[in-house]
Write a protein that holds these residues in place. Structure first.
Motif, PDB file in Angstrom:
ATOM      1  N   UNK A 100      39.552  20.639  42.109  1.00  0.00           N
ATOM      2  CA  UNK A 100      39.118  21.382  43.302  1.00  0.00           C
ATOM      3  C   UNK A 100      40.198  21.520  44.375  1.00  0.00           C
ATOM      4  N   UNK A 101      41.033  20.510  44.557  1.00  0.00           N
ATOM      5  CA  UNK A 101      42.064  20.592  45.594  1.00  0.00           C
ATOM      6  C   UNK A 101      43.238  21.491  45.206  1.00  0.00           C
ATOM      7  N   UNK A 102      43.303  21.919  43.952  1.00  0.00           N
ATOM      8  CA  UNK A 102      44.386  22.794  43.498  1.00  0.00           C
ATOM      9  C   UNK A 102      43.934  24.224  43.244  1.00  0.00           C
ATOM     10  N   UNK A 103      42.629  24.425  43.152  1.00  0.00           N
ATOM     11  CA  UNK A 103      42.101  25.735  42.785  1.00  0.00           C
ATOM     12  C   UNK A 103      42.548  26.835  43.735  1.00  0.00           C
ATOM     13  N   UNK A 104      42.406  26.634  45.029  1.00  0.00           N
ATOM     14  CA  UNK A 104      42.722  27.698  45.991  1.00  0.00           C
ATOM     15  C   UNK A 104      44.177  28.150  45.864  1.00  0.00           C
ATOM     16  N   UNK A 105      45.093  27.223  45.586  1.00  0.00           N
ATOM     17  CA  UNK A 105      46.491  27.597  45.410  1.00  0.00           C
ATOM     18  C   UNK A 105      46.682  28.548  44.238  1.00  0.00           C
ATOM     19  N   UNK A 106      46.008  28.267  43.126  1.00  0.00           N
ATOM     20  CA  UNK A 106      46.110  29.159  41.965  1.00  0.00           C
ATOM     21  C   UNK A 106      45.430  30.503  42.226  1.00  0.00           C
ATOM     22  N   UNK A 107      44.306  30.495  42.951  1.00  0.00           N
ATOM     23  CA  UNK A 107      43.641  31.752  43.293  1.00  0.00           C
ATOM     24  C   UNK A 107      44.537  32.598  44.190  1.00  0.00           C
ATOM     25  N   UNK A 108      45.163  31.969  45.168  1.00  0.00           N
ATOM     26  CA  UNK A 108      46.082  32.692  46.054  1.00  0.00           C
ATOM     27  C   UNK A 108      47.247  33.274  45.257  1.00  0.00           C
ATOM     28  N   UNK A 109      47.753  32.495  44.322  1.00  0.00           N
ATOM     29  CA  UNK A 109      48.860  32.962  43.480  1.00  0.00           C
ATOM     30  C   UNK A 109      48.406  34.144  42.627  1.00  0.00           C
ATOM     31  N   UNK A 110      47.208  34.084  42.060  1.00  0.00           N
ATOM     32  CA  UNK A 110      46.694  35.193  41.250  1.00  0.00           C
ATOM     33  C   UNK A 110      46.594  36.464  42.092  1.00  0.00           C
ATOM     34  N   UNK A 111      46.058  36.331  43.309  1.00  0.00           N
ATOM     35  CA  UNK A 111      45.959  37.500  44.194  1.00  0.00           C
ATOM     36  C   UNK A 111      47.348  38.064  44.504  1.00  0.00           C
ATOM     37  N   UNK A 112      48.304  37.170  44.738  1.00  0.00           N
ATOM     38  CA  UNK A 112      49.670  37.591  45.055  1.00  0.00           C
ATOM     39  C   UNK A 112      50.289  38.331  43.866  1.00  0.00           C
ATOM     40  N   UNK A 113      50.098  37.788  42.657  1.00  0.00           N
ATOM     41  CA  UNK A 113      50.629  38.455  41.459  1.00  0.00           C
ATOM     42  C   UNK A 113      50.033  39.852  41.309  1.00  0.00           C
ATOM     43  N   UNK A 114      48.722  39.973  41.450  1.00  0.00           N
ATOM     44  CA  UNK A 114      48.065  41.275  41.313  1.00  0.00           C
ATOM     45  C   UNK A 114      48.603  42.245  42.367  1.00  0.00           C
ATOM     46  N   UNK A 115      48.770  41.776  43.583  1.00  0.00           N
ATOM     47  CA  UNK A 115      49.299  42.619  44.656  1.00  0.00           C
ATOM     48  C   UNK A 115      50.738  43.060  44.401  1.00  0.00           C
ATOM     49  N   UNK A 116      51.438  42.337  43.529  1.00  0.00           N
ATOM     50  CA  UNK A 116      52.837  42.660  43.230  1.00  0.00           C
ATOM     51  C   UNK A 116      53.024  43.202  41.812  1.00  0.00           C
ATOM     52  N   UNK A 117      51.959  43.786  41.271  1.00  0.00           N
ATOM     53  CA  UNK A 117      52.086  44.477  39.985  1.00  0.00           C
ATOM     54  C   UNK A 117      51.604  43.706  38.783  1.00  0.00           C
ATOM     55  N   UNK A 118      51.049  42.521  38.971  1.00  0.00           N
ATOM     56  CA  UNK A 118      50.533  41.751  37.843  1.00  0.00           C
ATOM     57  C   UNK A 118      49.337  42.442  37.211  1.00  0.00           C
ATOM     58  N   UNK A 119      49.356  42.531  35.904  1.00  0.00           N
ATOM     59  CA  UNK A 119      48.266  43.175  35.160  1.00  0.00           C
ATOM     60  C   UNK A 119      47.343  42.119  34.563  1.00  0.00           C
TER      61      UNK A 119
END
Length: 152
Positions: A100-119
């Protein structure tokens, strides 16, 4: 640079380790290190993929400022020969089982990847897309949040 992002920041996380890792990455990037260069190792990973595994979003952002947006998108979506897991695959997979204490970091990273062209529709070597991994996440709240993070 790949070595710099390989590993977590301690267990429990140590801010001093994170700061040293960030300083090393900044130093290398400022002196021309290429985050898309592949390591000389059987896995042959590049910095973007390796940083994704360990949720080093600050370093990913530093890398983005040293390459073109297209090179960043290409690196995020690169299918490595070892396992077929793109940086976004690794992020979603880690998020699906994160504490639980690491989830938000990975979610933020996923959003960042998608915003930068991640498919989220690319298949790994087993045929699973990033979205498939999110859809198969057992915890309904994590599944919902992961799927939301994959929306453009």
């Amino acid at each position: 640079l790949v070595v710099t992002v390989t590993g977590n920041n301690g267990f429990p996380p140590n801010p001093s380790v994170a700061e040293l890792r960030n300083q090393l990455a900044a130093y290398l990037l400022e002196r021309g290190a290429d985050p898309t260069l592949h390591e000389k190792h059987p896995m042959g990973a590049q910095t973007i993929i390796r940083a994704a595994v360990f949720n080093h979003l600050e370093i990913l952002k530093m890398c983005a400022s040293h390459i073109t947006p297209q090179r960043l998108a290409d690196a995020i979506n690169e299918v490595p020969v070892v396992n077929g897991l793109t940086a976004l695959h690794d992020t979603v997979l880690r998020a699906s089982t994160a504490a639980p204490d690491q989830l938000e970091g990975y979610l933020e990273q996923a959003r960042w990847f998608v915003a930068h062209g991640g498919r989220s529709d690319m298949e790994d070597f087993s045929g699973r897309t990033q979205r498939n991994i999110a859809e198969q996440t057992q915890d309904p709240d994590v599944r919902r949040r992961l799927l939301a993070a994959l929306e453009p």
